[in-house]
Design an enzyme around this catalytic site. Sequence first.
Site, short mmCIF file in Angstrom:
data_model
loop_
_atom_site.label_atom_id
_atom_site.label_comp_id
_atom_site.label_asym_id
_atom_site.label_seq_id
_atom_site.Cartn_x
_atom_site.Cartn_y
_atom_site.Cartn_z
CG HIS A 221 -1.98 1.04 1.19
ND1 HIS A 221 -2.18 1.92 2.22
CD2 HIS A 221 -2.90 1.35 0.25
CE1 HIS A 221 -3.19 2.74 1.92
NE2 HIS A 221 -3.64 2.41 0.73
CG HIS A 225 -0.85 5.59 -1.74
ND1 HIS A 225 -1.82 6.47 -2.21
CD2 HIS A 225 -1.53 4.52 -1.27
CE1 HIS A 225 -3.02 5.95 -2.01
NE2 HIS A 225 -2.87 4.77 -1.44
CG HIS A 250 -7.45 1.40 -2.96
ND1 HIS A 250 -6.70 2.16 -3.83
CD2 HIS A 250 -6.95 1.63 -1.72
CE1 HIS A 250 -5.80 2.83 -3.13
NE2 HIS A 250 -5.92 2.53 -1.85
CD GLU A 362 -5.44 9.12 -5.58
OE1 GLU A 362 -4.39 8.87 -4.99
OE2 GLU A 362 -5.50 9.27 -6.80
CG HIS A 377 -9.69 8.11 -0.68
ND1 HIS A 377 -8.37 8.51 -0.74
CD2 HIS A 377 -9.67 6.88 -0.10
CE1 HIS A 377 -7.60 7.57 -0.25
NE2 HIS A 377 -8.36 6.57 0.15
CG HIS A 381 -7.94 7.55 4.73
ND1 HIS A 381 -7.23 6.49 5.23
CD2 HIS A 381 -8.48 7.12 3.56
CE1 HIS A 381 -7.32 5.46 4.40
NE2 HIS A 381 -8.08 5.81 3.37
CG HIS A 417 -10.52 1.99 0.97
ND1 HIS A 417 -10.19 2.50 -0.26
CD2 HIS A 417 -9.76 2.66 1.87
CE1 HIS A 417 -9.26 3.42 -0.13
NE2 HIS A 417 -8.97 3.54 1.16
#
Length: 695
Positions: A221, A225, A250, A362, A377, A381, A417
Site C-alpha cells: 500500500h 502511493h 483498492h 481519490e 476519499h 481518512h 474503502h
Amino acid sequence: MASIRDKLRGLLQHPYEPLFLPKNEGKLFYDLPENFFTDRYRPIGQNLINRFGGAASLPSGASADTPVMNRVSINSIQEPDIKFAEAIPRRGAFSLFIPEHRRIAGRLIELFLEQPDADTLGDVAAFARDRLNGPLFQYALSSAVLHRTDTDDVPVPSFLHLFPDQFVDPAVFPRMLEEGRAVLQPNRMSVDIPMNYTASEQVTEQRMAYFREDIGVNLHHWHWHLVYPGDGPDRVVRKDRRGELFYYMHQQMIARYQIERYSQGLGNVEELNNIRAPVPEPYYPKILRSANNRTYPARYANMTMVDVVRPEDQLRVTISDVERQLQRIVEAIDAGVAVMPSGQRVQLDNFRGIDVLGDIIESSAVSINRPLYGDTHNSGHILLSFIHDPRGEYLESFGVMGDVTTAMRDPIFYRWHTYVNNLFLRHKLRLAPYIAADLGNKGVNLMSLETELERQSSVKNVLLTFWQRSQVDLGAGLDFGPEGNVFVTFTHLQHAAFNFRLQVAYSGTAKPATVRIFMAPKRNERGTLLTFEQQRRLVIEMDTFRVNLLPGINNIIRRSVNSSITIPYERTFRNVAQSNLGDESFRFCGCGFPAHMFVPKGDPIGVEYELFAMLSDHEKDRVNPLFDEKMGCNDAHSFCGLRDRTYPDARNMGFPFDRRVPSTIRSFKDFVAPYQNMRVATVTVRFTNTIVART
C-alpha cells in the site's frame, strides 16, 4: 570517490541520524560544507569531520591505516529555499491524507526533480535532509529518484527499513538494540515478533490480523502511493489510467479481504456509509513513531466522528462538507456526467469514465474539479484518523488511518474503502454488459483448466497454505544504533508453489492471446452458496499474461511465482540500503502485492473456490508498444502498471467481471457456457496450522 548512486543512497538511510555520521555500515562518509551543518552542530563541525571522517568511519574490524571505502564530497551550493517544507516539524507526524502535507510533499518533489543533474540533486537533498521531517524527506526524495531518468541505478529502500516502527511490534526494539550493542556479528541472534500482539483471540476481528497487519500487505500500500503520488508535478501525477488503477488496486484489496473473512468464519464487511454514526470497532495499534517515541493513538469502541479543525495542520474537514461532496459525486455518477470548473461536461459512461471518476474520488491533483467534488476519499481518512482528538486539544497526532504505511492495519479501513468501492460499482452498474464480440475469441477452445503443486505434481486442484517464519534485517532502521545486521523473525501466511495448467485447441494461423485467470469464493461464512452477482464482485485476479497460440493443441503451464500481481519475497523485504544491488529491480519493482499472500488462507478442512480462465482476443487487448514481462520490472503490472508507459491492457481493469451481466446468468457455468475460450474449475485451498522456516 563515491558514485552518484552512493551519494544518493546514503541519504536514504538512517533517516534521523545526521548526515555527518557514516552510512552504509561505516563505509560511506559525507564531506559537508560548513553551512550544511544544522545550527546544533555547526559550531563543532570541524571536530565532527575529524572524528567521523577518520578512523571512526572505517569498516568494522579494519585497521587504522585502512583507507575509507567511499568519501562523498558535497558541493557548496546556494542554499535552496526549503522554508515551505519546514512547516512540518522535523520530528512530527507526516500524512499524505492531510492536504497541506500533500501540497508540501508535492512541492518538495518538484524541487528535487527540477535540479539539472543527479549530482546537484544530491547536494540539494543533502542540505535539506537534516532540516526536514524524516518521512516527508524520504518520501519526496524516493519519489523524485523513481521519476528521474538520471537516477536509474539508485536503489530506493522500503519504509520497513527506514521506519520499522510503523510495521512491527515496538517491544522488539529494546531487544534489537541490546543484541546489536552487546553481540558482535556474526553471533547476533534474531529477535522474534509475536504473531498476535494487538489483541487477544477473544476479539473476533483478530482472526484477520494475519492479513491486516501483514508487513508485506502494508508495504504494498505504501509503495503504490509512492509510485502514484496524489500531488506534485504534473509529469509525476498524471500517469496513464491512474484514476482507474486507484479504483482497481483498492477494489482488489477489498475483495481479497472479504474472501479471507469468509474462510475465517466472518461475514460481509459493512460499508461505512454514515459518517455521523458511532464506529463500533475499536483498534489498538500498539506501534509508535520513532521520530518522537509517541504511539499511534487507539480508537475506542463506539467513538463518533466530528469536524476536524486543527489550525496547526492548516486542516479543516467538516462532516457537512464531506457529505455535500459525496452527494455531488453520486449525482455525477447517476447522470453519467462530471462537470469541470469551466462548466464543460465530461462523460463518465464510456471507457475513460472510470479513470476520470477515480481521479475525482481519490482525489488527486488531476481531478477535473477538486473545488466541486472535494477531497472525499482522503477526508474520510482524516475524520477517522483524528476521531480521538479532532481539535488538537490533547496534542495528539493522527491514528493509523492517517498514514498510508499503517492504514490497512485498521478494520475500519476496509469499511471505509468498501463504501468508496461501492461508489465505483454504482458507476459500473450503469454500463451495458459485455457482448459476445467482447468476450469471444474465434477458433480458441480452452479444453482444460487445472492447478498442480510443483513438488507434488499428481495433486490437482488443491492448493496448500501454511505459516512461514522468515527473517528481515532492520539494522538500517535503528538510528543511533549498532552498525550492521540486526534481524527480526516474523511469521506470515505462505502457500506451496503451484502451476496453472491450460490445454488449448486452436484452429487458425498462429496468433497471440491474453490469458486471464481469476478466483472467486463459492460460499459465504455460513456455507451458503453465493449468487453469481456476489461472486462477480469478489473475483480476485490471479494472473494475466500473453501467450502465442499455434495451430493444434497448446499446453500452457504458468508458474504461480510469475503472477502479474505479485512481487517475490526478496523484493518486498530486501534491504537495498545495505545491498550492493542498485539495479531497477529494487525501484519501481518494489510495487506489487506480496507473493506470500497470493493464495487465500483457506481452512484445515478445505475451502472451495471457482477458478476461471479465458483466452481473450489479443487484437482487442493490445497496447503498443508491446511489453515483455520478463524484462525490467514488468511482472506486477496488473496492480502497478508500467513505469513511464501506458497500462499494458486495452481492456478495462477487471475485465470481464467489472460489468454487470444479463439476469439469465446465475452461475459461472452459465457465464462460460456460450464461449469455448473460457473454462471454470473448482479448486480447494487447504490450510495446515504448522510453521515452516524459510530456507
